[in-house]
Design an enzyme around this catalytic site. Structure first.
Site, mmCIF file in Angstrom:
data_model
loop_
_atom_site.group_PDB
_atom_site.id
_atom_site.type_symbol
_atom_site.label_atom_id
_atom_site.label_comp_id
_atom_site.label_asym_id
_atom_site.label_seq_id
_atom_site.Cartn_x
_atom_site.Cartn_y
_atom_site.Cartn_z
ATOM 1 N N GLU A 199 0.826 -1.206 0.000
ATOM 2 C CA GLU A 199 0.000 0.000 0.000
ATOM 3 C C GLU A 199 0.861 1.257 0.000
ATOM 4 O OE1 GLU A 199 -3.085 0.212 -0.421
ATOM 5 O OE2 GLU A 199 -3.936 -1.734 0.119
ATOM 6 N N ARG A 203 0.543 3.722 -3.299
ATOM 7 C CA ARG A 203 -0.157 4.973 -3.031
ATOM 8 C C ARG A 203 0.791 6.149 -2.827
ATOM 9 N NH1 ARG A 203 -5.796 3.782 0.027
ATOM 10 N NH2 ARG A 203 -5.989 1.563 -0.405
ATOM 11 N N ASP A 331 -5.126 -10.252 -7.979
ATOM 12 C CA ASP A 331 -5.493 -9.394 -9.097
ATOM 13 C C ASP A 331 -4.324 -8.714 -9.805
ATOM 14 O OD1 ASP A 331 -5.019 -7.882 -6.820
ATOM 15 O OD2 ASP A 331 -6.939 -6.835 -6.847
ATOM 16 N N GLU A 506 -12.745 -0.115 -10.002
ATOM 17 C CA GLU A 506 -12.334 -1.091 -11.013
ATOM 18 C C GLU A 506 -13.192 -1.062 -12.279
ATOM 19 O OE1 GLU A 506 -10.094 -1.905 -7.579
ATOM 20 O OE2 GLU A 506 -12.273 -1.709 -7.750
ATOM 21 N N THR A 593 -1.223 0.480 -10.279
ATOM 22 C CA THR A 593 -2.485 -0.097 -9.824
ATOM 23 C C THR A 593 -3.297 0.855 -8.971
ATOM 24 O OG1 THR A 593 -3.428 -2.181 -9.020
ATOM 25 C CG2 THR A 593 -1.670 -1.165 -7.696
#
Length: 609
Positions: A199, A203, A331, A506, A593
């Site tokens: 994360e 981010r 994913d 998504e 992502t």
């Protein structure tokens, strides 16, 4: 897409060919005309040979003569009017044939809708920023008007850094100036606490790097370099697979007790774009080496199917017997196989081969059709041991909302690794794609349609998780919908976790990619429907947006949380969907992502595995 900890009814009839059902708006008339001409010549040659044979044998039956005459007439009709073949084929693969020559879509901005998304972003940001104690906090709670941090030692500005590039794209100069000032004067990584490695990378490191991409402001690169150096100790394991948590002050990696020291496949394989780009900008090969070593370990452990289970052991580098899925913890592994190939300007064939192998496995083992409307969805494989200890795999018809990134990703892969020529037109022509490219394009197109079906709820928003009906589910004769349903949902009962919508991006991510690749207005229409549903049901009038607990309940019940990916991803992708295609063209940028854009680079080094 998001991490595992924070994170993609019945079908309506497909639109007719007279609408905006383009998908690949292909030039296949001449292609099929040539094929039918060859076929007609084949029929004619066969007829002539048959006539000669008949003369040798003295006669030819009247029925055979009529059949051959009929086939020849059909061939001539198809040759003169190939649309009788091409239009049904185009409908089958999600296309509409309109032009005899290649064309390029003219993607211009829809200014009113684009500006409506900007207003939504400001409504979210200006709820978070003015709060006395919220600015700089990692997360925001719009009902209580408070911020919170991910650790007791303090935050590192998740919400601020995640949002900066969206401000820049939207031209929100005042908001950007204040956010930059916070980064320059108040941001610190000297936090003696454990942060999630994945994360923090996607981010915060990703947000700093994309801010640098759009501004070339050395402040952002210097902060990115400092953060990258603090994260690097997470890679100090026997195999080089990074540990799931990092103490930024101690510069030390930690195992998480939640998964018995295992690491998530998606998390270790979704750091590559960020650290590779940091290496490119700083000329420091250590960043590149660390994330490339991870890919080498994964490749050496790849299963024979090309699929990846969701956990790996950082001690020996092997996959652990665990679920196989395209949802949480799986994913972005598939996403980054493709995007590493794109980021390096398609110069790294190892990632092309790994991606193609993995997608072939997905197509063969995970992609399924619903039992009534034949909706395309992806299943999960769950390992089980019988009494003798033999491992079997049980197929579960469960699809996370997270998987809805995959439709657009497959279409992007189809015009990249699945392209027979480069570049392809917009939209691509059938003859420009290889058989595997056509396969992936159709599956991607169909998955987007399925994800839009899951928005057919009382709120128009998609639930966190859906299940699809299969003959063995024991639901025959029940009141459950025929194709998909929310498991555990019952009238009058508390909503299950699966029923919530937490502002996820998504589906709109796929809509953005599909629109850029086709120019098909259906994707803007879908995106506007989703945006309106968010405005109607998630918007808090006093400021900000909140998650909702049940997509099938109106009026809604809120959860007091505004995820950072609302401003970083959901609203950014919606903005770009309605912007013209000169802004962050897919031919020049790749999105991490967390929707942070990085430029495509021309590396001077290449993988040696």
């Amino acid at each position: 897409m998001e991490s595992t900890s924070l994170r993609k009814r019945n079908a309506q009839p497909a639109p007719g060919t007279g609408g905006s059902h383009k998908g690949v708006d292909v030039c296949i008339r001449s292609y099929f005309a040539r094929e039918t001409w060859l076929n007609s010549r084949g029929h004619a040659t066969h007829w002539q040979d048959h006539q000669a044979d008949s003369r040798r044998h003295g006669s030819m039956s009247g029925s055979s003569y009529l059949v051959l005459l009929f086939l020849s007439a059909v061939a001539v009709i198809i040759y003169r009017n190939p649309t009788v073949v091409t239009e049904p084929l185009a409908e089958f693969i999600g296309t509409e044939v309109r032009h005899a020559e290649p064309r390029y879509a003219n993607i211009t901005a829809d200014i009113p809708k684009r500006d409506a998304v900007v207003a939504a972003f400001k409504h979210a940001w200006l709820a978070y920023e003015p709060e006395r104690d919220a600015m700089g906090d990692d997360e925001y709670h719009p009902l209580s008007h408070k911020g919170s941090n991910l650790t007791e030692a303090g935050g590192i500005g998740y919400t601020v850094v995640d949002s900066i590039d969206t401000m820049l794209l939207m031209g929100l100069h005042d908001e950007y100036t204040r956010a930059r000032e916070w980064v320059a004067t108040k941001m610190t990584f000297e936090r003696d606490a454990q942060f999630n490695t994945f994360e923090t990378t996607i981010r915060v490191l990703g947000g700093l790097l994309s801010a640098y991409t759009l501004t070339e402001d050395p402040l952002f690169l210097e902060k990115a370099r400092e953060l990258g150096d603090r994260i690097m100790p997470a890679f100090e394991t026997p195999t080089g697979l990074p540990l799931s948590h990092i103490n930024l002050a101690q510069r030390k990696g930690y195992k998480t007790p939640d998964n018995n020291g295992l690491v998530s496949t998606a998390e270790v394989s979704t750091l590559q774009l960020e650290f590779r780009y940091l290496s490119y900008l700083t000329d420091n090969d250590a960043y590149w080496d660390a994330v490339e070593k991870v890919m080498q370990v994964i490749k050496s452990s790849t299963m024979s199917t090309g699929l990846a289970s969701i956990f790996m052991n950082p001690e020996d580098g092997r996959f652990v017997m665990s679920a196989i899925r395209l949802g949480s913890r799986g994913d972005s592994y598939y996403e980054y196989l493709l995007k590493q190939y794109i980021q390096t300007n398609q110069t790294e064939p190892v990632y092309q081969h790994m991606y193609d192998f993995a997608i072939r496995g997905v197509q063969e083992h995970l992609v399924k059709k619903s039992q009534t409307a034949r909706l395309t969805y992806t299943s999960e494989l769950i390992p089980e041991r019988d009494r003798s200890g033999k491992v079997t795999w049980r197929l579960v018809p469960k699809q996370d909302h997270l998987v809805c990134f995959f439709g657009g990703s497959l279409m992007l892969g189809a015009v990249t690794t699945g392209a027979a020529v480069h570049p392809v037109t917009t939209p691509p022509q059938v003859k420009q794609l290889t058989p595997s490219g056509l396969r992936d394009w159709k599956t991607g197109y169909d998955l987007i349609e399925t994800c839009m079906r899951t928005h057919e709820t009382a709120t128009g928003l998609s639930p966190e998780i859906v299940h699809f009906r299969i003959p063995s589910d024991g639901l025959a004769g029940s009141s459950m919908p025929n194709d998909w349903y929310i498991k555990g949902a019952r009238p009058g009962a508390p909503p299950p976790y699966d029923a919530r919508y937490i502002l996820r991006p998504e589906t709109v991510e796929s809509l953005f990619i599909a629109y850029r690749l086709t120019g098909d207005e259906r994707y803007r229409k879908y995106g506007w429907q989703i945006f309106q549903a968010i405005e109607r049901h998630c918007k808090i009038e006093s400021g900000g947006y909140a998650s909702i607990l049940n997509v099938d309940q109106v009026p809604v019940e809120y959860e007091d949380k505004m995820e950072t990916f609302l401003m970083s991803e959901t609203l950014k992708y919606l903005y770009l969907l309605f912007e013209d295609d000169s802004v962050l063209p897919l031919s020049k940028y790749v999105f991490n992502t967390e929707a942070h854009p990085f430029p495509i680079i021309n590396p001077t080094r290449h993988a040696n595995f």
